[in-house]
Scaffold this active site. Structure first.
Site, PDB file in Angstrom:
ATOM      1  N   GLY A   1     -22.734 -19.116 -11.655  1.00  0.00           N
ATOM      2  CA  GLY A   1     -21.843 -20.423 -11.820  1.00  0.00           C
ATOM      3  C   GLY A   1     -21.923 -21.038 -13.295  1.00  0.00           C
ATOM      4  CG  ASP A   2     -24.964 -22.756 -15.167  1.00  0.00           C
ATOM      5  OD1 ASP A   2     -24.396 -23.642 -15.070  1.00  0.00           O
ATOM      6  OD2 ASP A   2     -25.941 -22.599 -15.227  1.00  0.00           O
TER       7      ASP A   2
ATOM      8  CB  THR B   1     -30.457 -16.935 -11.729  1.00  0.00           C
ATOM      9  OG1 THR B   1     -31.405 -16.505 -10.977  1.00  0.00           O
ATOM     10  CG2 THR B   1     -31.155 -17.900 -12.582  1.00  0.00           C
TER      11      THR B   1
END
Length: 331
Positions: free
Chosen positions: A250-251, A247
């Site tokens: 990628g950010d 989770t």
């Protein structure tokens, strides 16, 4: 002298998560676990990730005047993000309604809420933040016309980083401002369309032809491909870790890359650092809770001297969910 290393313009969501034995079929009701609420949204995630690393970060976003909005503001401030640009009101805070089954597969419904009310006039009103920021990062969980206005308000000498997620066709004006455009395989194929070639080098060529000065394509366990209009294609290796939850990986990658570009690193150097940040993040549960400090990233490098690691799990993003422990990759 810039006041901020990074201005993030984007979404802020409350992630409402319920575990289920199986996801319901149409018309079916199933019982689930207790509800858990986490701060999320790609914009909010990127701001927290950058601030945890030590970047002077400011967020331009919109939340509702409600409990979820206060949760999101508290999480930003706790990480050290300047929230002077966070607007309150106009609609309820955006939420993501998430069910996750025992295998880690999830179903997600997003209500954009206040994110959909972050408008071009809000960008224009925040002009001083753009003038004070070395790098500006955006995503596509806010209206596209707002992203266009972001590009039009960039300060001379600042750098624009875009992760087009969720992907959609982009105006040439936006593409031409990207340096870099950061995409995974799915996003690359959506932007290129049916003519996408079979190899990442093909995608990089086609994406560069659309206007960006540079492109970064994340490739899971194969690392990332860095491509510049006037330069060679460079493969960046990933980092080998035991992934427990992808989770927000990628950010964290995008935030770290944007920050390091602002420090004067080359695109390949910044991408290599970002891969290490993502690798730390996936060894922990949650999105914002998992984002590392610079010291923790340095410790990972010491733990894998000379290694050519692999980074984490499945496609990550603000609405991602905990998966089963695995070796995998983030995109």
């Amino acid at each position: 002298m810039y006041d901020y290393d990074l201005l993030v313009v984007g979404s802020a969501n409350a992630d409402l998560v319920i575990g289920v034995e199986r996801r319901p079929a149409a018309g079916e009701t199933v019982l689930g676990s207790d509800l858990t609420v986490h701060p999320g949204g790609k914009g909010a995630n990127q701001a927290v990730a950058a601030a945890r690393l030590g970047a002077r970060t400011v967020l331009l976003a919109r939340v509702g005047d409600d409990a979820y909005g206060r949760l999101l503001l508290d999480s930003q401030r706790a990480a050290g993000v300047d929230t002077v640009g966070v607007l309150v009101g106009g609609a309820p805070t955006g939420v993501a309604l998430i069910t996750v089954d025992p295998s880690g597969d999830n179903s997600i419904v997003v209500s954009p809420g206040a994110n959909g009310r972050l408008m071009p006039e809000d960008v224009r009103a925040a002009g001083s933040l753009f003038q004070a920021s070395r790098v500006v990062s955006a995503q596509l969980e806010i209206p596209l016309e707002t992203v266009v206005e972001v590009v039009r308000n960039l300060a001379d000498g600042s750098r624009f980083v875009l992760n087009p997620s969720p992907p959609r066709p982009l105006p040439r004006e936006v593409l031409a401002a990207c340096d870099p455009l950061i995409v995974n395989e799915h996003e690359a194929r959506v932007l290129i369309g049916s003519g996408a070639g079979p190899e990442p080098e093909d995608w990089a060529r086609d994406l560069l032809a659309m206007g960006p000065s540079s492109v970064v394509i994340t490739l899971g366990e194969q690392g990332a491909l860095v491509a510049q209009r006037a330069g060679a294609r460079v493969r960046v290796p990933s980092v080998r870790v035991e992934a427990v939850d992808t989770t927000g990986a990628g950010d964290s990658f995008t935030a770290a890359l944007a920050w390091r570009l602002g420090r004067g690193e080359s695109l390949a150097e910044a991408a290599a650092y970002a891969a290490r940040v993502g690798a730390v993040a996936v060894t922990r549960h949650g999105a914002q809770e998992s984002f590392p400090t610079a010291e923790e990233v340095a410790a990972l490098c010491c733990a894998f001297p000379g290694d050519n690691p692999r980074t984490p799990g499945r496609k990550s993003g603000s609405e991602g969910l905990p998966g089963e422990p695995s070796r995998g990759e983030f995109q």
